[in-house]
Design a protein around this motif. Structure first.
Motif, PDB file in Angstrom:
ATOM      1  N   PHE A  87      -1.210  -1.970  -0.397  1.00  0.00           N
ATOM      2  CA  PHE A  87       0.167  -1.644  -0.018  1.00  0.00           C
ATOM      3  C   PHE A  87       0.305  -0.151   0.274  1.00  0.00           C
ATOM      4  O   PHE A  87       0.885   0.249   1.284  1.00  0.00           O
ATOM      5  CB  PHE A  87       1.130  -2.070  -1.129  1.00  0.00           C
ATOM      6  CG  PHE A  87       2.558  -1.742  -0.842  1.00  0.00           C
ATOM      7  CD1 PHE A  87       3.274  -2.460   0.101  1.00  0.00           C
ATOM      8  CD2 PHE A  87       3.195  -0.706  -1.505  1.00  0.00           C
ATOM      9  CE1 PHE A  87       4.595  -2.165   0.382  1.00  0.00           C
ATOM     10  CE2 PHE A  87       4.511  -0.402  -1.239  1.00  0.00           C
ATOM     11  CZ  PHE A  87       5.206  -1.139  -0.292  1.00  0.00           C
TER      12      PHE A  87
ATOM     13  N   ASN B 200       0.958   1.723   3.958  1.00  0.00           N
ATOM     14  CA  ASN B 200       2.053   2.679   4.139  1.00  0.00           C
ATOM     15  C   ASN B 200       1.533   4.063   4.497  1.00  0.00           C
ATOM     16  O   ASN B 200       2.145   4.768   5.298  1.00  0.00           O
ATOM     17  CB  ASN B 200       2.933   2.742   2.892  1.00  0.00           C
ATOM     18  CG  ASN B 200       3.747   1.487   2.724  1.00  0.00           C
ATOM     19  OD1 ASN B 200       4.238   0.932   3.691  1.00  0.00           O
ATOM     20  ND2 ASN B 200       3.870   1.038   1.504  1.00  0.00           N
TER      21      ASN B 200
ATOM     22  N   ASN C 143       9.598   7.171  -1.449  1.00  0.00           N
ATOM     23  CA  ASN C 143       8.788   7.678  -0.336  1.00  0.00           C
ATOM     24  C   ASN C 143       8.922   9.181  -0.187  1.00  0.00           C
ATOM     25  O   ASN C 143       7.940   9.862   0.116  1.00  0.00           O
ATOM     26  CB  ASN C 143       9.159   6.965   0.960  1.00  0.00           C
ATOM     27  CG  ASN C 143       8.540   5.601   1.038  1.00  0.00           C
ATOM     28  OD1 ASN C 143       7.333   5.452   0.946  1.00  0.00           O
ATOM     29  ND2 ASN C 143       9.368   4.589   1.176  1.00  0.00           N
TER      30      ASN C 143
ATOM     31  N   LEU D 175      13.847   3.058  -2.253  1.00  0.00           N
ATOM     32  CA  LEU D 175      12.681   3.200  -1.378  1.00  0.00           C
ATOM     33  C   LEU D 175      12.643   4.572  -0.720  1.00  0.00           C
ATOM     34  O   LEU D 175      11.583   5.191  -0.618  1.00  0.00           O
ATOM     35  CB  LEU D 175      12.676   2.102  -0.311  1.00  0.00           C
ATOM     36  CG  LEU D 175      12.279   0.714  -0.762  1.00  0.00           C
ATOM     37  CD1 LEU D 175      12.531  -0.294   0.345  1.00  0.00           C
ATOM     38  CD2 LEU D 175      10.828   0.685  -1.201  1.00  0.00           C
TER      39      LEU D 175
ATOM     40  N   SER E  15      11.467  -4.723   5.887  1.00  0.00           N
ATOM     41  CA  SER E  15      10.500  -5.760   5.498  1.00  0.00           C
ATOM     42  C   SER E  15      11.064  -6.598   4.353  1.00  0.00           C
ATOM     43  O   SER E  15      11.005  -7.836   4.385  1.00  0.00           O
ATOM     44  CB  SER E  15       9.177  -5.127   5.081  1.00  0.00           C
ATOM     45  OG  SER E  15       8.572  -4.470   6.156  1.00  0.00           O
TER      46      SER E  15
ATOM     47  N   GLN F  73       9.904  -0.316   5.211  1.00  0.00           N
ATOM     48  CA  GLN F  73       9.782  -1.060   3.958  1.00  0.00           C
ATOM     49  C   GLN F  73      11.075  -1.809   3.645  1.00  0.00           C
ATOM     50  O   GLN F  73      11.048  -2.976   3.235  1.00  0.00           O
ATOM     51  CB  GLN F  73       9.442  -0.123   2.807  1.00  0.00           C
ATOM     52  CG  GLN F  73       8.067   0.446   2.869  1.00  0.00           C
ATOM     53  CD  GLN F  73       7.864   1.553   1.848  1.00  0.00           C
ATOM     54  OE1 GLN F  73       8.806   2.075   1.274  1.00  0.00           O
ATOM     55  NE2 GLN F  73       6.611   1.914   1.632  1.00  0.00           N
TER      56      GLN F  73
END
Length: 117
Positions: free
Chosen positions: A3, A7, A68, A64, A36, A33
Motif C-alpha cells: 500500500f 502510494n 499524507n 487522509l 478509492s 485515496q
C-alpha cells in the motif's frame, strides 16, 4: 508494505510530472485515496445497502490529508524514490502513468455514477 509502495509511486510520478511542491502532491495522493475509499463505499452501498454518514466521509478525508501531509512533508526523501524508479524504461513509465491516470479517473467517476442512480 505494498500500500505504501503504491502510494509512494503515485506520489513520485505526480511530483516528477509537475515538479511542484510536496504538499500539492501529497494532497493529490490523499484525494486519490479518499476517492478509492468512496468508490468502495459506493459499491458496498449499491451491493448490500451499506450506508456511511457524510461526517464519517469528511473525517476520513481530513485524516487522509493529514496522514499524507505528515508522511510526505516531514523528512521524506524524494531522492530515494528517484533512485528506486530512475531506471524504469520509458514504455513501462508511460504504461504506469496511464494506469495512474485511468485509475484516478475511475475512482472519481464511479461514486458519481453510482450516486446518480
Amino acid at each position: 508494505m505494498i500500500f505504501f509502495r503504491l502510494n509512494d509511486y503515485v506520489f513520485y510520478r505526480v511530483y516528477m510530472f509537475y515538479q511542484d511542491g510536496k504538499s500539492y502532491t501529497a494532497g493529490f495522493v490523499a484525494v486519490v485515496q479518499f476517492f478509492s475509499l468512496l468508490s468502495i463505499a459506493s459499491l458496498l452501498k449499491y451491493a448490500i445497502e451499506f450506508n456511511i454518514e457524510k461526517y464519517v466521509l469528511i473525517a476520513t478525508g481530513i485524516l487522509l490529508l493529514a496522514l499524507n501531509a505528515y508522511r510526505y512533508e516531514n523528512n521524506f526523501d524524494v531522492k530515494a524514490l528517484h533512485e528506486r524508479w530512475k531506471d524504469e524504461s520509458s514504455i513501462k513509465k508511460r504504461l504506469k502513468g496511464w494506469v495512474i491516470f485511468l485509475y484516478t479517473l475511475f475512482v472519481v467517476l464511479f461514486p458519481l455514477i453510482v450516486a446518480s442512480d
